[in-house]
Scaffold this motif. Structure first.
Motif, PDB file in Angstrom:
ATOM      1  N   ALA A 262      -8.296   6.949   2.502  1.00  0.00           N
ATOM      2  CA  ALA A 262      -7.979   6.474   3.988  1.00  0.00           C
ATOM      3  C   ALA A 262      -8.882   5.230   4.315  1.00  0.00           C
ATOM      4  CB  ALA A 262      -8.001   7.574   5.045  1.00  0.00           C
ATOM      5  N   LYS A 263     -10.129   5.243   3.875  1.00  0.00           N
ATOM      6  CA  LYS A 263     -11.137   4.468   4.021  1.00  0.00           C
ATOM      7  C   LYS A 263     -10.831   3.232   3.128  1.00  0.00           C
ATOM      8  CE  LYS A 263     -15.114   6.953   5.560  1.00  0.00           C
ATOM      9  NZ  LYS A 263     -16.446   7.558   5.206  1.00  0.00           N
TER      10      LYS A 263
ATOM     11  N   GLY B 278      -9.979  -0.529   4.848  1.00  0.00           N
ATOM     12  CA  GLY B 278     -10.710  -1.535   4.572  1.00  0.00           C
ATOM     13  C   GLY B 278      -9.855  -2.774   3.805  1.00  0.00           C
ATOM     14  N   ARG B 279      -9.155  -2.232   3.140  1.00  0.00           N
ATOM     15  CA  ARG B 279      -8.093  -3.239   2.312  1.00  0.00           C
ATOM     16  C   ARG B 279      -6.975  -4.058   3.236  1.00  0.00           C
ATOM     17  NH1 ARG B 279      -5.035  -3.078  -3.545  1.00  0.00           N
ATOM     18  NH2 ARG B 279      -4.711  -5.408  -3.501  1.00  0.00           N
TER      19      ARG B 279
ATOM     20  N   TYR C  85       0.695  -1.085   0.043  1.00  0.00           N
ATOM     21  CA  TYR C  85       0.156  -0.107  -0.165  1.00  0.00           C
ATOM     22  C   TYR C  85       0.999   1.142  -0.140  1.00  0.00           C
ATOM     23  CZ  TYR C  85       1.099  -0.643   4.957  1.00  0.00           C
ATOM     24  OH  TYR C  85       1.741  -0.779   6.366  1.00  0.00           O
ATOM     25  N   GLU C  86       2.244   1.082  -0.409  1.00  0.00           N
ATOM     26  CA  GLU C  86       3.080   2.225  -0.291  1.00  0.00           C
ATOM     27  C   GLU C  86       2.699   3.454  -1.076  1.00  0.00           C
ATOM     28  OE1 GLU C  86       6.774   4.199   1.037  1.00  0.00           O
ATOM     29  OE2 GLU C  86       5.655   2.912   1.893  1.00  0.00           O
ATOM     30  N   PRO C  87       2.390   3.142  -2.532  1.00  0.00           N
ATOM     31  CA  PRO C  87       1.855   4.116  -3.247  1.00  0.00           C
ATOM     32  C   PRO C  87       0.761   5.137  -2.860  1.00  0.00           C
ATOM     33  CG  PRO C  87       2.335   2.314  -4.739  1.00  0.00           C
ATOM     34  CD  PRO C  87       2.362   1.938  -3.077  1.00  0.00           C
ATOM     35  N   GLN C  88      -0.163   4.343  -2.099  1.00  0.00           N
ATOM     36  CA  GLN C  88      -1.600   5.176  -1.675  1.00  0.00           C
ATOM     37  C   GLN C  88      -1.008   5.824  -0.338  1.00  0.00           C
ATOM     38  OE1 GLN C  88      -1.291   1.855  -2.293  1.00  0.00           O
ATOM     39  NE2 GLN C  88      -3.083   1.340  -3.704  1.00  0.00           N
ATOM     40  N   LEU C  89      -0.490   5.285   0.350  1.00  0.00           N
ATOM     41  CA  LEU C  89       0.272   5.845   1.522  1.00  0.00           C
ATOM     42  C   LEU C  89       0.936   7.279   1.163  1.00  0.00           C
ATOM     43  CD1 LEU C  89      -0.126   5.345   4.800  1.00  0.00           C
ATOM     44  CD2 LEU C  89       2.270   4.624   4.573  1.00  0.00           C
TER      45      LEU C  89
END
Length: 150
Positions: free
Chosen positions: A141-142, A146-147, A54-58
């Motif tokens: 963030a959700k 969630g994932r 999840y690094e890119p989303q973070l």
């Protein structure tokens, strides 16, 4: 140049500067220990563990937080300081290595600078951009929670 000419040139050079030879001969030999002393080099950095999936989303979330931090401070909203605090919490929980902390902080700063370059006063456009970013950040963030849990 022939070998004899080269030999004559070397001899002429040595004969012309006997002070150099004498100075070299008189120089005390340095102990081997002194010659080998060099400033200590820092230990090599530990290899960083692989980035989570999840690094890119973070990083995107950190950039949004930086943008909101700037825009909400510009418009003097009451929760302006909250965005800096949220970033500090994110760094504390996700910044497991210096490299990762640096990437997160860079993303925050990138978001902050992006809006500071185009928004100088609080306007309707600034407030609209702030609201849009807040929605985008909340959705992101959700999705992350969630994932990947959290």
């Amino acid at each position: 140049m022939t070998k004899s000419a080269l030999a004559a040139l070397v001899l002429a050079t040595l004969a012309a500067s006997p002070e150099v030879l004498l100075a070299q001969a008189r120089r005390p030999a340095q102990p081997q220990q002194q010659q080998q002393q060099r400033p200590a080099e820092p230990p090599p950095a530990e290899p960083e563990s692989p980035a989570p999936p999840y690094e890119p989303q973070l990083l995107q979330l950190a950039e949004i937080i930086g943008s909101l931090s700037y825009l909400r401070t510009l418009c003097e909203t009451r929760e302006a300081q909250d965005w800096r605090d949220r970033m500090a919490t994110l760094l504390e929980s996700e910044g497991r290595s210096p490299q990762r902390r640096e990437r997160l902080a860079s993303a925050y700063n990138r978001g902050y600078r992006a809006y500071s370059a185009t928004h100088r006063t609080c306007s309707d456009g600034t407030q609209e951009a702030s609201a849009r970013l807040a929605q985008e950040g909340e959705k992101l963030a959700k999705a992350l929670a969630g994932r990947f849990g959290g």
